[in-house]
Design a protein around this motif. Structure first.
Motif, mmCIF file in Angstrom:
data_model
loop_
_atom_site.group_PDB
_atom_site.id
_atom_site.type_symbol
_atom_site.label_atom_id
_atom_site.label_comp_id
_atom_site.label_asym_id
_atom_site.label_seq_id
_atom_site.Cartn_x
_atom_site.Cartn_y
_atom_site.Cartn_z
ATOM 1 N N VAL A 42 -8.086 -8.628 2.528
ATOM 2 C CA VAL A 42 -6.813 -8.060 2.290
ATOM 3 C C VAL A 42 -7.079 -7.418 0.672
ATOM 4 O O VAL A 42 -6.969 -8.140 -0.355
ATOM 5 C CB VAL A 42 -5.193 -8.959 2.723
ATOM 6 N N GLU A 43 -6.696 -5.513 0.797
ATOM 7 C CA GLU A 43 -6.122 -5.743 -0.893
ATOM 8 C C GLU A 43 -5.425 -4.977 -0.909
ATOM 9 O O GLU A 43 -4.335 -4.469 0.015
ATOM 10 C CB GLU A 43 -7.787 -4.566 -0.488
ATOM 11 N N ALA A 44 -5.087 -4.437 -2.176
ATOM 12 C CA ALA A 44 -3.991 -3.320 -2.699
ATOM 13 C C ALA A 44 -4.460 -2.096 -2.269
ATOM 14 O O ALA A 44 -5.112 -1.902 -2.682
ATOM 15 C CB ALA A 44 -3.467 -3.273 -4.300
ATOM 16 N N LEU A 45 -3.602 -1.694 -2.089
ATOM 17 C CA LEU A 45 -3.868 -0.062 -1.694
ATOM 18 C C LEU A 45 -3.634 0.770 -3.305
ATOM 19 O O LEU A 45 -2.829 0.649 -3.908
ATOM 20 C CB LEU A 45 -2.641 0.129 -1.302
ATOM 21 N N SER A 46 -4.595 2.071 -3.685
ATOM 22 C CA SER A 46 -4.590 2.915 -4.550
ATOM 23 C C SER A 46 -2.894 3.866 -4.593
ATOM 24 O O SER A 46 -2.706 3.490 -3.549
ATOM 25 C CB SER A 46 -5.558 3.794 -4.600
ATOM 26 N N ALA A 47 -2.875 4.212 -5.787
ATOM 27 C CA ALA A 47 -1.176 4.737 -5.452
ATOM 28 C C ALA A 47 -1.623 5.998 -4.788
ATOM 29 O O ALA A 47 -0.511 6.727 -3.849
ATOM 30 C CB ALA A 47 -0.939 5.443 -6.816
ATOM 31 N N ALA A 48 -2.700 7.029 -4.856
ATOM 32 C CA ALA A 48 -2.868 7.433 -3.835
ATOM 33 C C ALA A 48 -2.838 7.433 -2.947
ATOM 34 O O ALA A 48 -2.968 8.130 -1.140
ATOM 35 C CB ALA A 48 -4.615 8.467 -4.393
ATOM 36 N N ALA A 49 -3.292 6.137 -2.085
ATOM 37 C CA ALA A 49 -3.022 5.988 -0.666
ATOM 38 C C ALA A 49 -2.031 4.970 -0.052
ATOM 39 O O ALA A 49 -2.136 5.261 1.151
ATOM 40 C CB ALA A 49 -4.320 5.045 -1.286
ATOM 41 N N THR A 50 -0.886 4.900 -0.841
ATOM 42 C CA THR A 50 0.330 4.210 -0.468
ATOM 43 C C THR A 50 1.354 5.700 0.080
ATOM 44 O O THR A 50 1.598 6.576 -1.193
ATOM 45 C CB THR A 50 0.632 3.882 -1.934
ATOM 46 N N LEU A 51 1.856 5.147 1.149
ATOM 47 C CA LEU A 51 2.437 6.659 1.116
ATOM 48 C C LEU A 51 4.444 6.235 0.565
ATOM 49 O O LEU A 51 4.693 5.197 1.039
ATOM 50 C CB LEU A 51 3.203 5.762 3.102
ATOM 51 N N PRO A 52 4.665 7.129 0.189
ATOM 52 C CA PRO A 52 6.569 7.134 -0.626
ATOM 53 C C PRO A 52 7.121 6.215 0.436
ATOM 54 O O PRO A 52 7.116 6.923 1.137
ATOM 55 C CB PRO A 52 6.015 8.492 -1.194
ATOM 56 N N GLY A 53 8.376 5.783 0.013
ATOM 57 C CA GLY A 53 9.260 5.211 0.867
ATOM 58 C C GLY A 53 8.616 4.560 1.496
ATOM 59 O O GLY A 53 9.686 3.423 2.410
ATOM 60 N N THR A 99 -9.409 14.517 9.752
ATOM 61 C CA THR A 99 -10.773 14.566 8.951
ATOM 62 C C THR A 99 -10.682 15.077 7.783
ATOM 63 O O THR A 99 -9.784 15.443 6.536
ATOM 64 C CB THR A 99 -11.898 16.460 8.679
ATOM 65 N N VAL A 100 -11.196 14.146 7.231
ATOM 66 C CA VAL A 100 -10.952 13.690 5.713
ATOM 67 C C VAL A 100 -12.113 13.550 4.799
ATOM 68 O O VAL A 100 -12.737 14.104 3.745
ATOM 69 C CB VAL A 100 -10.417 12.741 4.823
ATOM 70 N N VAL A 110 -8.763 4.975 0.428
ATOM 71 C CA VAL A 110 -8.895 4.279 -0.566
ATOM 72 C C VAL A 110 -8.169 5.745 -1.273
ATOM 73 O O VAL A 110 -7.747 5.893 -2.595
ATOM 74 C CB VAL A 110 -10.201 4.768 -0.369
ATOM 75 N N ALA A 111 -8.346 6.816 -0.467
ATOM 76 C CA ALA A 111 -8.590 8.195 -1.633
ATOM 77 C C ALA A 111 -6.830 8.692 -0.919
ATOM 78 O O ALA A 111 -5.754 10.192 -1.988
ATOM 79 C CB ALA A 111 -9.420 9.582 -1.566
ATOM 80 N N GLY A 112 -6.495 8.081 0.154
ATOM 81 C CA GLY A 112 -4.734 9.203 1.046
ATOM 82 C C GLY A 112 -5.315 10.167 1.750
ATOM 83 O O GLY A 112 -7.131 10.179 2.429
#
Length: 384
Positions: A42-53, A99-100, A110-112
């Motif tokens: 288990v890891e912390a998510l980056s800010a870019a991959a964290t869903l607001p709310g 697609t990312v 990682v990148a959202g």
């Protein structure tokens, strides 16, 4: 710093994969491998991959399956709604993303999402309705190995195993779940819908699926690829999709010698696509404006039994669905072949499959949120 974190995560996941598959007992007796859906980190998510709310968000590393039914380690983002979980736990939306790209730094967890505004608006709607969200990265994205783009069976395994890992890890998640996907993820959602009960077994309570912008019968279109194509530049996204598909074929069927079908230019673009996310790759293709025909030295159809091979790889199942399936399609969608998507929907209806079909006067990106007026009550009925 971001590259360093990604490289470190990749190394950690590779070590995990090597450890669980290669640790030996005395002589040559290997230890048992962790089951698919087992949590290995288990890891912390980056800010870019964290869903607001989201009240809580984490990145799970878990065991799953890749090409040739081989075990692998992959990852998923898990988002929790605010407040206390209802009795029985939060019902789960398994999000199959579009697609990312193929590189490790393109991974959703990682990148959202590449289409941040579109996806965050969509997922936030589900979150506000009281669903937890489990977003699988798919094998090879942010983890060991290459990503077999549009390999539907692999993606279905990855989605189901992500739900299993999350519901095992978090006691406030319900085992009741649906899969929801857009674009590449729309196809993954359809494959998951066909195999969720089989892959998930009795421990998971699969209820149904939603797919929007689903790429259907792409195997028919790909047969036309070759040096004889008109020398016109397609949209950058369409060219990127083709390069990703060729990379997926190279990963899934290494004996095909995909590189041998290409010109020097084609091989250069293929290698570029292997590590470049959809946004930057699209920009590069837009600037260079290569025609697809210029990338091929020989037609793709020179591969023996090409259509059968492509169908086994990406052909959407036309029967065997045991739970309701919702398909939403934008009529102005040019990222997928809209007439083929509607043809697929018609085949399911003709075959008596439990499918609901809705269309919207939108393009590819807009259809996912436009569909909410229909897909929200559809999913609510599945959980009711």
């Amino acid at each position: 710093m971001r590259i360093t974190r990604i490289a470190a995560s990749k190394l950690a996941m590779t070590v995990v994969a090597a450890t669980v598959t290669m640790t030996l007992l005395p002589a040559t007796v290997a230890t048992a491998q962790p089951e698919a859906g087992s949590v290995v980190g288990v890891e912390a998510l980056s800010a870019a991959a964290t869903l607001p709310g989201s009240a809580r968000a984490e990145r799970l590393l878990y065991r799953s399956t890749t090409v040739g039914d081989q075990p692998t380690t992959t990852s998923a983002a898990v988002y929790f709604p605010p407040g206390a979980a209802p009795e029985g736990g939060w019902p789960v939306i398994a999000w199959a993303h579009g697609t990312v790209g193929l590189g490790d730094d393109c991974a959703y967890s990682v990148a959202g999402p590449g289409a941040v505004e579109r996806d965050w608006a969509y997922l936030s709607t589900w979150l506000r309705q009281g669903y937890a969200i489990v977003a699988a990265d798919y094998a090879g994205l942010g983890g060991p190995g290459e990503h077999p783009y549009l390999n539907g069976i692999v993606e279905a395994h990855n989605v189901v195993d992500a739900v299993r890992a999350a519901t095992d890890r978090y006691t406030d998640l319900s085992t009741k779940w649906v899969v929801v996907g857009q674009s590449q993820g729309g196809g993954a959602a359809v494959f998951t819908a066909r195999y969720a009960t089989e892959f998930g077994g009795p421990d998971l309570d699969y209820r149904g699926a939603v797919g929007t912008g689903v790429p259907a019968y792409i195997e028919d279109v790909l047969q036309l690829l070759g040096p004889g194509m008109p020398p016109i530049a397609l949209s950058s996204h369409l060219s990127a999709y083709v390069l990703y598909i060729l990379n997926g074929l190279r990963t899934t069927f290494p004996d095909l010698d995909i590189e041998g079908l290409l010109t020097d230019s084609g091989r250069t673009w293929l290698d570029r696509a292997q590590t470049t996310c959809i946004g930057p790759l699209g920009d590069e293709l837009s600037d260079a404006k290569p025609s697809l025909g210029s990338m091929f030295a020989r037609p793709l159809s020179s591969i023996p039994n090409l259509h059968g091979l492509l169908s086994s790889y990406m052909g959407l199942p036309e029967s065997g669905y045991d739970r309701p399936l919702f398909l939403g399609q934008g009529l102005r969608d040019t990222d997928v072949v809209t007439p083929e998507t509607l043809r697929f929907a018609a085949v399911l209806v003709a075959n008596g499959e439990p499918v609901t079909v809705r269309t919207y006067p939108t393009d590819h990106n807009a259809a996912v949120n436009a569909s909410l007026v229909d897909s929200l009550p559809f999913v609510q009925s599945l959980f009711a």
